[in-house]
Design an enzyme around this catalytic site. Structure first.
Site, PDB file in Angstrom:
ATOM      1  N   GLU A  54       0.825  -1.219   0.000  1.00  0.00           N
ATOM      2  CA  GLU A  54       0.000   0.000   0.000  1.00  0.00           C
ATOM      3  C   GLU A  54       0.857   1.267   0.000  1.00  0.00           C
ATOM      4  O   GLU A  54       0.371   2.348   0.344  1.00  0.00           O
ATOM      5  CB  GLU A  54      -0.952   0.019   1.200  1.00  0.00           C
ATOM      6  CG  GLU A  54      -1.886  -1.171   1.302  1.00  0.00           C
ATOM      7  CD  GLU A  54      -2.947  -1.250   0.198  1.00  0.00           C
ATOM      8  OE1 GLU A  54      -2.943  -0.413  -0.717  1.00  0.00           O
ATOM      9  OE2 GLU A  54      -3.771  -2.187   0.267  1.00  0.00           O
TER      10      GLU A  54
ATOM     11  N   HIS B 230      -3.107   2.317   8.287  1.00  0.00           N
ATOM     12  CA  HIS B 230      -4.182   1.548   7.650  1.00  0.00           C
ATOM     13  C   HIS B 230      -4.402   0.271   8.438  1.00  0.00           C
ATOM     14  O   HIS B 230      -3.439  -0.394   8.826  1.00  0.00           O
ATOM     15  CB  HIS B 230      -3.796   1.215   6.209  1.00  0.00           C
ATOM     16  CG  HIS B 230      -4.667   0.171   5.579  1.00  0.00           C
ATOM     17  ND1 HIS B 230      -6.016   0.328   5.402  1.00  0.00           N
ATOM     18  CD2 HIS B 230      -4.378  -1.073   5.095  1.00  0.00           C
ATOM     19  CE1 HIS B 230      -6.524  -0.753   4.828  1.00  0.00           C
ATOM     20  NE2 HIS B 230      -5.545  -1.621   4.645  1.00  0.00           N
TER      21      HIS B 230
ATOM     22  N   HIS C  58      -7.675  -3.012   9.574  1.00  0.00           N
ATOM     23  CA  HIS C  58      -8.902  -3.726   9.214  1.00  0.00           C
ATOM     24  C   HIS C  58      -9.788  -3.913  10.453  1.00  0.00           C
ATOM     25  O   HIS C  58     -10.026  -5.043  10.877  1.00  0.00           O
ATOM     26  CB  HIS C  58      -8.558  -5.100   8.643  1.00  0.00           C
ATOM     27  CG  HIS C  58      -7.696  -5.087   7.417  1.00  0.00           C
ATOM     28  ND1 HIS C  58      -7.106  -6.224   6.896  1.00  0.00           N
ATOM     29  CD2 HIS C  58      -7.335  -4.079   6.573  1.00  0.00           C
ATOM     30  CE1 HIS C  58      -6.420  -5.923   5.799  1.00  0.00           C
ATOM     31  NE2 HIS C  58      -6.524  -4.625   5.585  1.00  0.00           N
TER      32      HIS C  58
ATOM     33  N   GLU D 168     -18.693  11.210  21.738  1.00  0.00           N
ATOM     34  CA  GLU D 168     -17.317  11.538  21.345  1.00  0.00           C
ATOM     35  C   GLU D 168     -17.113  11.660  19.834  1.00  0.00           C
ATOM     36  O   GLU D 168     -16.173  12.327  19.403  1.00  0.00           O
ATOM     37  CB  GLU D 168     -16.352  10.461  21.870  1.00  0.00           C
ATOM     38  CG  GLU D 168     -16.043  10.587  23.346  1.00  0.00           C
ATOM     39  CD  GLU D 168     -15.487  11.946  23.704  1.00  0.00           C
ATOM     40  OE1 GLU D 168     -14.441  12.320  23.152  1.00  0.00           O
ATOM     41  OE2 GLU D 168     -16.096  12.644  24.521  1.00  0.00           O
TER      42      GLU D 168
ATOM     43  N   HIS E 205     -13.138  -3.444   3.253  1.00  0.00           N
ATOM     44  CA  HIS E 205     -11.693  -3.654   3.418  1.00  0.00           C
ATOM     45  C   HIS E 205     -11.167  -3.127   4.754  1.00  0.00           C
ATOM     46  O   HIS E 205     -10.602  -3.884   5.530  1.00  0.00           O
ATOM     47  CB  HIS E 205     -10.926  -2.997   2.250  1.00  0.00           C
ATOM     48  CG  HIS E 205      -9.450  -3.236   2.294  1.00  0.00           C
ATOM     49  ND1 HIS E 205      -8.712  -3.606   1.194  1.00  0.00           N
ATOM     50  CD2 HIS E 205      -8.549  -3.141   3.311  1.00  0.00           C
ATOM     51  CE1 HIS E 205      -7.444  -3.756   1.533  1.00  0.00           C
ATOM     52  NE2 HIS E 205      -7.319  -3.476   2.825  1.00  0.00           N
TER      53      HIS E 205
END
Ligand code: 13P
Ligand code: ZN
Length: 270
Positions: A116, A139, A141, A169, A210
């Site tokens: 990535e 990044h 998941h 929040e 994703h």
């Protein structure tokens, strides 16, 4: 030279990646991290004249020429980083030509940076244009965030508004909302361009089916943003499965924003 494993940027990154694995967000090699490092600080730990090897990539990152990043390796498991940081992480410098990474440390088993890298470097370029203090692209998941992309509309306004409605929040932590991309092939320049574009307007970008990207001036900011989205998504998935009877109203969100002085996406409320 000081021991690089004692550097604050290294211990912080390792601790964060281990935490993320234990949160169940980063199965197998899921997730990746890049941190823009301070060159003078790196020079306390590494001879930056010593390039171990060069690793080419296929997009233009000349805007980052000379900059040094700590980057997770492709195919590496977050759970293993703390036990062998040098095999699972790398420190790279972007060469003047803009499409070669000079390896200064790490990837000791012959590995390379995350697949990535386009999304990471393009996002660094985009965020540095909005905020010169920007440093981190993360990044991951997270389970409930991904679940929410399966169960909820991917419209950015609707997605953000639901997250804001679930807990007090949310609007405080991400008043600019959450950007959302539909499912795309990952690891490509295309998803990198799309992600970077989205991250000009927000510090969070969900990838449908994703995961999510979070950015920040430090690891705590990027991690905390994602953590807050994930908590709201978890609340949504739990509550939606039995039927949502109460949520924070638009009027209450406006009162909250006024009290906290938030510069929020007013157009996301009804
Ligand atoms: P890497 O192992 O190449 O970092 O890929 C993991 C991932 O999350 C892809 O989106
Ligand atoms: Zn991923």
């Amino acid at each position: 030279m000081k021991n690089i494993l004692d550097a604050k940027f290294m211990t912080e990154a390792i601790r964060t990646l281990s935490n993320m694995y234990r949160l169940g967000w980063d199965e197998r090699n899921g997730g990746n991290l890049s941190v823009l490092l301070d060159t003078a600080e790196v020079e306390e730990y590494l001879d930056t004249e010593n390039v171990i090897r060069e690793i080419p990539f296929s997009f233009d990152a000349t805007a980052l020429a000379g900059k040094i990043f700590l980057v997770t390796g492709t195919g590496k498991y977050f759970k293993n980083v703390e036990y062998d940081p040098a095999a699972n992480l790398g420190i790279i410098r972007i060469k003047e030509c803009g499409n070669i990474a000079e390896l200064l440390w790490g990837y000791t088993d012959g590995g390379r940076f995350t697949s990535e890298l386009p999304a990471h470097l393009m996002s660094h370029i985009a965020r540095l244009e909005c905020d010169e203090s920007h440093r981190v692209v993360l990044h991951t998941h997270p389970t409930y965030t991904i679940a929410m992309t399966l169960a909820h509309s991917l419209d950015e306004r609707e997605f953000t508004r639901t997250l804001w409605q679930m807990q007090t929040e949310s609007i405080v932590v991400f008043p600019e909302g959450v950007a959302v991309l539909p499912w795309m092939v990952c690891g490509t320049n295309e998803i990198g361009v799309a992600t970077a574009e989205k991250l000009r307007g927000a510090r969070l970008c969900v990838w449908g089916e994703h995961g999510i990207y979070g950015v920040g001036r430090d690891l705590d900011e990027a991690f905390g943003l994602i953590e807050t989205v994930e908590k709201a998504a978890q609340l949504y998935m739990i509550a939606a499965s039995v039927g949502i009877k109460n949520k924070i109203t638009d009027d209450e969100l406006r009162r909250l924003a006024a009290t906290f002085g938030l510069d929020y996406r007013r157009d996301y409320l009804g």
